[in-house]
Design a protein around this motif. Structure first.
Motif, PDB file in Angstrom:
ATOM      1  N   HIS A  10      35.121 -78.599  23.092  1.00  0.00           N
ATOM      2  CA  HIS A  10      34.600 -77.291  23.448  1.00  0.00           C
ATOM      3  C   HIS A  10      33.730 -77.370  24.673  1.00  0.00           C
ATOM      4  O   HIS A  10      33.574 -78.410  25.285  1.00  0.00           O
ATOM      5  CB  HIS A  10      33.846 -76.674  22.265  1.00  0.00           C
ATOM      6  N   ASN A 543      29.436 -73.502  18.345  1.00  0.00           N
ATOM      7  CA  ASN A 543      30.821 -73.044  18.255  1.00  0.00           C
ATOM      8  C   ASN A 543      31.658 -73.725  17.170  1.00  0.00           C
ATOM      9  O   ASN A 543      32.607 -73.138  16.692  1.00  0.00           O
ATOM     10  CB  ASN A 543      31.532 -73.137  19.619  1.00  0.00           C
ATOM     11  N   LYS A 564      31.638 -70.080  23.669  1.00  0.00           N
ATOM     12  CA  LYS A 564      32.943 -70.635  24.016  1.00  0.00           C
ATOM     13  C   LYS A 564      32.854 -72.161  24.081  1.00  0.00           C
ATOM     14  O   LYS A 564      31.777 -72.723  24.203  1.00  0.00           O
ATOM     15  CB  LYS A 564      33.407 -70.064  25.352  1.00  0.00           C
ATOM     16  N   THR A 569      37.589 -71.687  26.286  1.00  0.00           N
ATOM     17  CA  THR A 569      38.356 -71.042  25.226  1.00  0.00           C
ATOM     18  C   THR A 569      37.430 -70.607  24.091  1.00  0.00           C
ATOM     19  O   THR A 569      36.326 -71.130  23.929  1.00  0.00           O
ATOM     20  CB  THR A 569      39.430 -71.988  24.675  1.00  0.00           C
ATOM     21  N   SER A 570      37.917 -69.653  23.304  1.00  0.00           N
ATOM     22  CA  SER A 570      37.150 -69.135  22.168  1.00  0.00           C
ATOM     23  C   SER A 570      37.847 -69.526  20.875  1.00  0.00           C
ATOM     24  O   SER A 570      38.981 -69.115  20.633  1.00  0.00           O
ATOM     25  CB  SER A 570      37.043 -67.607  22.243  1.00  0.00           C
ATOM     26  N   ALA A 571      37.171 -70.315  20.070  1.00  0.00           N
ATOM     27  CA  ALA A 571      37.662 -70.660  18.735  1.00  0.00           C
ATOM     28  C   ALA A 571      36.577 -71.467  18.061  1.00  0.00           C
ATOM     29  O   ALA A 571      35.933 -72.304  18.700  1.00  0.00           O
ATOM     30  CB  ALA A 571      38.959 -71.467  18.800  1.00  0.00           C
ATOM     31  N   TYR A 573      34.057 -72.216  14.123  1.00  0.00           N
ATOM     32  CA  TYR A 573      33.676 -72.048  12.728  1.00  0.00           C
ATOM     33  C   TYR A 573      32.144 -72.009  12.686  1.00  0.00           C
ATOM     34  O   TYR A 573      31.480 -72.887  13.253  1.00  0.00           O
ATOM     35  CB  TYR A 573      34.177 -73.208  11.873  1.00  0.00           C
ATOM     36  N   SER A 601      38.308 -64.646  17.025  1.00  0.00           N
ATOM     37  CA  SER A 601      38.461 -66.064  17.375  1.00  0.00           C
ATOM     38  C   SER A 601      37.640 -67.011  16.509  1.00  0.00           C
ATOM     39  O   SER A 601      37.816 -68.228  16.609  1.00  0.00           O
ATOM     40  CB  SER A 601      38.087 -66.275  18.850  1.00  0.00           C
ATOM     41  N   PHE A 602      36.748 -66.503  15.678  1.00  0.00           N
ATOM     42  CA  PHE A 602      35.862 -67.375  14.907  1.00  0.00           C
ATOM     43  C   PHE A 602      35.998 -67.126  13.409  1.00  0.00           C
ATOM     44  O   PHE A 602      36.114 -65.983  12.957  1.00  0.00           O
ATOM     45  CB  PHE A 602      34.398 -67.156  15.307  1.00  0.00           C
ATOM     46  N   HIS A 603      35.964 -68.217  12.657  1.00  0.00           N
ATOM     47  CA  HIS A 603      35.868 -68.145  11.199  1.00  0.00           C
ATOM     48  C   HIS A 603      34.398 -68.120  10.796  1.00  0.00           C
ATOM     49  O   HIS A 603      33.545 -68.730  11.453  1.00  0.00           O
ATOM     50  CB  HIS A 603      36.518 -69.370  10.551  1.00  0.00           C
ATOM     51  N   LYS A 632      37.266 -63.356  12.474  1.00  0.00           N
ATOM     52  CA  LYS A 632      38.664 -63.168  12.093  1.00  0.00           C
ATOM     53  C   LYS A 632      38.791 -62.264  10.867  1.00  0.00           C
ATOM     54  O   LYS A 632      37.885 -62.198  10.031  1.00  0.00           O
ATOM     55  CB  LYS A 632      39.312 -64.524  11.794  1.00  0.00           C
TER      56      LYS A 632
END
Length: 688
Positions: A10, A543, A564, A569-571, A573, A601-603, A632
């Motif tokens: 990340h 992130n 980010k 990128t965005s993803a 937890y 994009s996030f859990h 999400k």
């Protein structure tokens, strides 16, 4: 987390002076940096170890930094005095120094109608339910600021005329004051209004009060200038005829979760409820009106926006319109309760509380046997006793029996700090006016080799600050891990902890904790050891799995900021609990999840079973919080071959674009389940 976990890649964090919070969030002012603390070094040292009511700070508009004042914290840091006479109350309330003034009896005002002229930097609080002010009240004049009036009963200045034009005897009156918090009082039976907020007074919060048995409840304004910012929430206004409240030319009036009641069969009949006058902009939400006449009215020049209110047995004017609502979250964070719950909630909790203002032997409280906290000062420029935080920690004696405060002057301290388990009762706190003034930062990562060649740091070993001792605290600081992932792509192990706790009864208050992967690690000393952590009024930035561990942790009234990754990128937890079976895990409560990342994009989290341990029973509950669109629609996910559905993950009463309805992929607590998943259930017999 364990280095056996898959490494996520990340974004490189921003340098520490930028704090790492997305500009969009910083611009919004949500839980603005510095709004919780505004103390100097000596005041912080005095306040350390004080009971929570002596160090409390306001919410709402009173928490916003403005007019040179960083939030509202009253006399925190000043000497605590207990008063039982009018002479002593007036002596300390009018003094130029900060004081926490505990009213421990009934004080009769003489002459009747006397209003004590309160000076700046004061907390005036009743001792339990003992503090009564009879026949008068308080006056806050122009320029007076940073005042808390709390947990008092102010009553009986009534002079026999219902709509009295001769006796301006209010319970609390302010003319041109700012940063005032009126909380948990019982105000009743006065000659004029119960509360008057006049002459451009601003940054005022009025919360959890009972206002009753008076002709006028609460007047705001009486000026042509449109400058007043005021928050009014969780008040019980009953048996008052008018001004419930009346808001005249307020720039921003945020009224939520109030209970307005006109009981049938009494001599008092309401003429109107909430009134937006002049050029007021009012947001009225999730309040409950019972039996009120004309419950919500506005002038043609005012804006009154309603949402989520309940009207039961009301009649007459119920108006809205005149413009669009402002967004309070651009100024401060808050989570309204459901309107249907307001009557019971306010009836049970508004007004004086027996737990507030009660005597505690602290450094700030006079009395035989009180033990002063020892204070050590740190300043990188050499003006303190120590130049590094770790040097001050090293100077604390092993087994210290009482509170030791390490007061750290503003600056950036590039070091790691490790508080060992044999040094309990330790407080490390910044002495600046804002949590961003004092920064502890380093850049270790799990896969980096230790300088002594003994191997790699591992995830816990990468921590910038590690707190391993019970009953310890961090306050008014930024703790950062600025490990540069972009420059270390070949490294195996990018977990980089900013703050690690491995002890019980840990308070983290008014912090910024910032990193990328594994920012905040909340552990226990061993699997069979307890570890409770209470996080309040803080920012947590990251992130990937950036709130994680097996501790029992409450994240309350805080902002969780999503970043980010290093490559833009965005993803990610938010949580990764590894809770042992039979224990509580991570509770996120009354907080805001936000950040400059892509939608969906996030859990909210995933279930961590360290080393593939099937006995772990991870738990995370997110409730009464505001979720951004980044979350999400299916917010929980598996980890390490274990299904999250076999563990404990749930939501309750969340709002915002990232909230969603109950489904098999999005479990919600029932009301009865939620009743056993409150903050008190997490903390047990510990009251921070």
């Amino acid at each position: 987390m364990s280095s056996t976990r898959r490494t996520a890649r990340h974004r490189k964090p921003q340098r520490v002076l930028a704090i790492g919070v997305p500009l969009a969030l910083a611009a919004s002012g949500v839980l603005a940096y510095g709004s919780v603390f505004g103390l100097g070094e000596e005041e912080r040292a005095a306040a350390a170890g004080a009971p929570s009511w002596a160090t409390a700070a306001a919410d709402g508009f009173a928490s916003v930094d403005a007019l040179g004042q960083n939030g509202t914290y009253g006399g925190r840091g000043g000497r605590t005095v207990t008063v039982k006479t009018l002479a002593d109350l007036e002596k300390y309330a009018t003094a130029p120094e900060p004081y926490v003034i505990v009213v421990a009896g009934t004080i009769d005002m003489a002459p009747v109608g006397k209003e004590i002229k309160v000076a700046s930097d004061k907390t005036i609080i009743g001792s339990g339910t003992l503090g009564h002010i009879v026949g008068g009240g308080f006056f806050l004049g122009r320029g007076v600021h940073n005042v808390i009036i709390r947990n008092l009963t102010i009553r009986d200045s009534y002079q026999g005329v219902w709509n009295d034009k001769e006796h301006d005897f209010d319970a609390i009156q302010m003319d041109g004051a700012h940063h005032v918090w009126i909380d948990h009082n019982d105000l009743r039976h006065t000659a004029d209004g119960l509360i008057d907020v006049r002459k451009d007074s601003t940054n005022v919060t009025v919360s959890w009060n009972r206002l009753s048995n008076a002709n006028k409840a609460f007047g705001i304004g009486w000026t042509q200038n449109v400058v007043t910012d005021i928050t009014i929430h969780h008040n019980w206004i009953r048996e008052t005829e008018q001004r419930n409240p009346s808001t005249d030319n307020a720039a921003h009036a945020h009224l939520y979760n109030n209970f307005m009641e006109d009981a049938p069969g009494t001599s008092v009949t309401s003429s109107y409820g909430n009134y937006a006058r002049g050029k007021t902009r009012m947001l009225l939400e999730n309040s409950y009106f019972q039996g009120m006449n004309n419950p919500a009215i506005r002038d043609a020049t005012a804006a009154l926006v309603q949402r989520g209110n309940i009207f039961s047995g009301t009649k007459g004017r119920n108006e809205s319109g005149g413009g669009t609502a402002f967004d309070p979250r651009k100024f401060y964070g808050y989570t309204p309760d459901a309107a249907g719950a307001v009557p019971a909630l306010v009836k049970s909790q508004a007004g004086p509380r027996g737990s507030l203002g009660t005597a505690t032997a602290t450094a700030a409280t006079a009395g035989a046997g009180a033990t002063a906290a020892r204070t050590l000062t740190v300043a990188k420029d050499g003006t303190g006793q120590y130049r590094t935080v770790q040097a001050a920690v090293n100077a604390v004696p092993v087994g210290n029996p009482s509170r030791v405060v390490i007061s750290v002057k503003p600056g950036t301290y590039r070091e790691t700090v490790d508080v060992p388990a044999n040094k309990p009762h330790l407080t490390i706190q910044g002495s600046g006016t804002s949590r961003k003034d004092t920064v502890i930062v380093y850049g270790n990562a799990a896969g980096m080799r230790k300088p002594d060649g003994s191997g790699t740091y591992g995830t816990p070993g990468s921590a910038t600050v590690a707190i391993r001792s019970d009953d310890s605290q961090l306050r008014n600081l930024t703790v950062s891990n600025d490990f540069d992932e972009a420059a270390n792509q070949a490294l195996n192990g990018h977990q980089a902890v900013a703050l690690l706790t491995t002890a019980d009864r840990i308070v983290l208050d008014g912090l910024i904790v910032t990193g990328d992967q594994d920012t905040l690690e909340l552990e226990t000393a061993a699997k069979d050891k307890p570890g409770r952590v209470h996080v309040t009024n803080s920012y947590i930035v990251g992130n990937v799995d950036f709130i994680f561990g097996r501790a029992t942790a409450v994240i309350d009234r805080s902002v969780i900021t999503l970043k980010k990754r290093w490559n833009g990128t965005s993803a990610g937890y938010i949580t990764a609990p590894s809770t042992p079976a039979g224990r509580k895990g991570i509770l996120i409560h009354r907080s805001t999840v936000d950040g400059d990342v892509a939608a969906g994009s996030f859990h909210l989290g995933r279930n961590w079973h360290p080393g593939g341990d099937p006995a772990a029973d991870p738990q995370a509950t997110v409730r009464d919080s505001v979720l951004s669109a980044a979350i999400k629609r299916t917010p929980w996910t598996d980890m390490g071959g274990f299904s999250w559905k076999d563990d404990r993950f749930a939501e309750y009463m969340n709002t915002g674009p990232g909230a969603g309805p109950k489904s098999t992929d999005r479990p919600h607590l029932t009301d009865s389940q939620a009743a056993s998943q409150e903050v008190a259930d997490w903390l047990g017999d510990w009251t921070p």
